[in-house]
Design an enzyme around this catalytic site. Structure first.
Site, PDB file in Angstrom:
ATOM      1  N   HIS A  74       0.848  -1.199   0.000  1.00 60.88           N
ATOM      2  CA  HIS A  74       0.000   0.000   0.000  1.00 60.88           C
ATOM      3  C   HIS A  74       0.877   1.241   0.000  1.00 60.88           C
ATOM      4  O   HIS A  74       1.962   1.243   0.590  1.00 60.88           O
ATOM      5  CB  HIS A  74      -1.014   0.002   1.150  1.00 60.88           C
ATOM      6  N   ASP A  76      -0.210   4.365   0.968  1.00 65.83           N
ATOM      7  CA  ASP A  76      -0.559   5.392   1.958  1.00 65.83           C
ATOM      8  C   ASP A  76       0.111   5.117   3.303  1.00 65.83           C
ATOM      9  O   ASP A  76       0.552   3.991   3.580  1.00 65.83           O
ATOM     10  CB  ASP A  76      -2.081   5.517   2.123  1.00 65.83           C
ATOM     11  N   ASP A 106       6.136   0.661   7.493  1.00 70.28           N
ATOM     12  CA  ASP A 106       4.751   0.385   7.072  1.00 70.28           C
ATOM     13  C   ASP A 106       4.336   1.337   5.966  1.00 70.28           C
ATOM     14  O   ASP A 106       3.756   2.365   6.224  1.00 70.28           O
ATOM     15  CB  ASP A 106       3.829   0.501   8.293  1.00 70.28           C
ATOM     16  N   GLU A 138      -5.122   1.905   2.250  1.00 61.83           N
ATOM     17  CA  GLU A 138      -5.126   0.685   3.064  1.00 61.83           C
ATOM     18  C   GLU A 138      -5.350   1.033   4.525  1.00 61.83           C
ATOM     19  O   GLU A 138      -6.059   0.343   5.242  1.00 61.83           O
ATOM     20  CB  GLU A 138      -3.787  -0.055   2.900  1.00 61.83           C
ATOM     21  N   GLU A 139      -4.746   2.145   4.943  1.00 63.11           N
ATOM     22  CA  GLU A 139      -4.764   2.497   6.372  1.00 63.11           C
ATOM     23  C   GLU A 139      -6.123   2.986   6.849  1.00 63.11           C
ATOM     24  O   GLU A 139      -6.325   3.191   8.032  1.00 63.11           O
ATOM     25  CB  GLU A 139      -3.691   3.575   6.669  1.00 63.11           C
ATOM     26  N   GLU A 167       3.689  -6.312   4.013  1.00 64.62           N
ATOM     27  CA  GLU A 167       3.577  -5.602   5.297  1.00 64.62           C
ATOM     28  C   GLU A 167       4.716  -6.070   6.208  1.00 64.62           C
ATOM     29  O   GLU A 167       5.209  -7.195   6.066  1.00 64.62           O
ATOM     30  CB  GLU A 167       2.231  -5.931   5.966  1.00 64.62           C
ATOM     31  N   HIS A 361       3.185   3.069  12.450  1.00 67.39           N
ATOM     32  CA  HIS A 361       2.317   4.098  13.033  1.00 67.39           C
ATOM     33  C   HIS A 361       2.991   4.856  14.181  1.00 67.39           C
ATOM     34  O   HIS A 361       2.356   5.674  14.832  1.00 67.39           O
ATOM     35  CB  HIS A 361       0.976   3.521  13.524  1.00 67.39           C
TER      36      HIS A 361
HETATM   37 ZN   LIG Z   1       0.619  -1.313   6.417  1.00 66.28          ZN
END
Ligand SMILES: [Zn+2]
Length: 389
Positions: A74, A76, A106, A138-139, A167, A361
């Site tokens: 992903h 984003d 991530d 995705e997030e 991931e 994150h």
């Molecule tokens: Zn991710």
């Protein structure tokens, strides 16, 4: 005239430099990748969202008419707002064997390493193609990938025979994760002066009853635990994340809304909790509300649903990726990914990528350079697997 060549680290720097926080457009990154691939003679297909501000990118290196191995990532990232970063999150800083920056773990590194290796992929004669599958949003509920998955087997060429979702797993092979289903429930009551509580329908209090029901249901799910599944915790969980309601202490609240989710064990009935919640609301709660206010109501809408990834011992994805990762075991993870969506479309899928989920994150997110090298070696073994000689 061949296009520009980037080392994996240079490509990570490049991708991280695009602020692709989910609320922003990801097109600058997608256009950069499209142009880079085009400069190496690889065509990309974009699938856009309704706004036209977000796009997935799908590209095939090697023969276009046979199923290949898809590398999925992903584009984003989660917001950096309010986080204490020591460096600019969108400028990669290398320090003590680590690359710091938003998305380094991530999960821009996996995509970046694959992209940096494209000239190498092209130089070899691939008999099985490698597909690059980059998604958006995705997030915020895995919203982008389904648009791309829909077109596999049609506009985008044959469905891949294996998908590797990169991931961060520290390059471990992950064959199972939970599904996540999110809802927003609105309770519309009836306003009244708080001295005349019997004339009103207290939206906050009825919401509390609904939440109490969810808490009890959560206890019931816990009692169904399956420790042998390897999950932590080994049962479906239910969680209420936000609640807003009421206007003043002396007014019976008109409105209350809350968001909630359940994280479902693979193989569990995805509808049971929602159905039991709605039955409780409609049969036990709404009649009591309506006995005082005819216009009162409870509405529940689905916000997002990401299917779980189910373990499949027969899966060619598991066998291939375990061999490439030089691992004789698989693991399960608690977080959801797009892997469940690919698997639901009938494509054998596992999760395996560089970096640690513990960094995802977080402020000062980083990836170890050793993980970058491990992923590069992994993709080189994949390359040896899919070329003629
Ligand atoms: Zn991710």
């Amino acid at each position: 005239m061949p296009g520009p060549v980037y080392s994996p680290v240079e490509m990570i720097e490049r991708l991280v430099s695009f602020d692709t926080t989910s609320r922003e457009s990801n097109l600058p990154l997608i256009h950069f990748v499209r142009d880079y691939l085009a400069s190496h003679g690889v065509e990309s297909a974009l699938t856009c969202d309704e706004s036209g501000k977000k796009a997935n990118l799908y590209a095939t290196i090697g023969p276009g008419d046979v199923p290949g191995i898809a590398l999925s990532g992903h584009t984003d990232v989660v917001p950096v707002d309010g986080q204490r970063w020591h460096t600019d999150p969108f400028r990669v800083v290398e320090k003590d064997g680590r690359l710091y920056g938003r998305g380094t773990a991530d999960m821009k590194s996996f995509s970046a390493i694959a992209l940096a290796m494209v000239p190498e992929f092209i130089a070899r004669e691939l008999t099985t193609p490698i597909h690059l599958a980059l998604s958006f949003d995705e997030e915020v509920g895995c919203l982008g990938a389904p648009l791309m998955i829909e077109q596999l087997g049609a506009e985008l060429g044959p469905q891949p025979k294996v998908v590797i979702v990169g991931e961060p797993t520290d390059m471990a092979v992950v064959n199972a994760h939970k599904g996540v289903i999110c809802f927003r429930t609105r309770v519309r009551g009836l306003e009244a002066h708080s001295s005349a509580a019997h004339r009103g329908v207290n939206a906050v209090q009825y919401a509390a009853q609904l939440i109490g029901f969810l808490v009890d249901l959560g206890e019931e799910m816990k009692a169904r635990e399956t420790p042998e599944s390897g999950f932590d915790p080994p049962y479906t969980t239910i969680h209420v994340g936000t609640i807003h309601g009421g206007t003043a202490q002396n007014i019976i609240p008109l409105d209350c809304a809350f968001t909630w989710e359940y994280r479902l064990m693979p193989g569990a009935d995805p509808d049971e909790i929602r159905q039991r919640f709605e039955r409780f609301a409609n049969e036990q709660v709404v009649p009591r509300m309506r006995s005082v206010g005819a216009d009162t109501m409870i509405e529940t809408e689905l916000v997002s649903a990401v299917p779980g990834l189910e373990p499949d011992g027969e899966s060619p994805a598991e066998a291939l990726v375990m061999a490439l990762a030089r691992s004789n075991r698989t693991e399960v993870v608690a977080y959801a990914t797009e892997a469940g969506q690919f698997q639901q479309a009938g494509i054998p899928t596992v999760v395996c990528g560089p970096g640690s989920i513990l960094q995802a994150h977080q402020p000062n997110e980083y990836i170890e350079l050793s993980q970058v090298r491990a992923c590069e070696a992994f993709l080189r073994r994949l390359l040896n697997e899919v070329c003629a000689a």
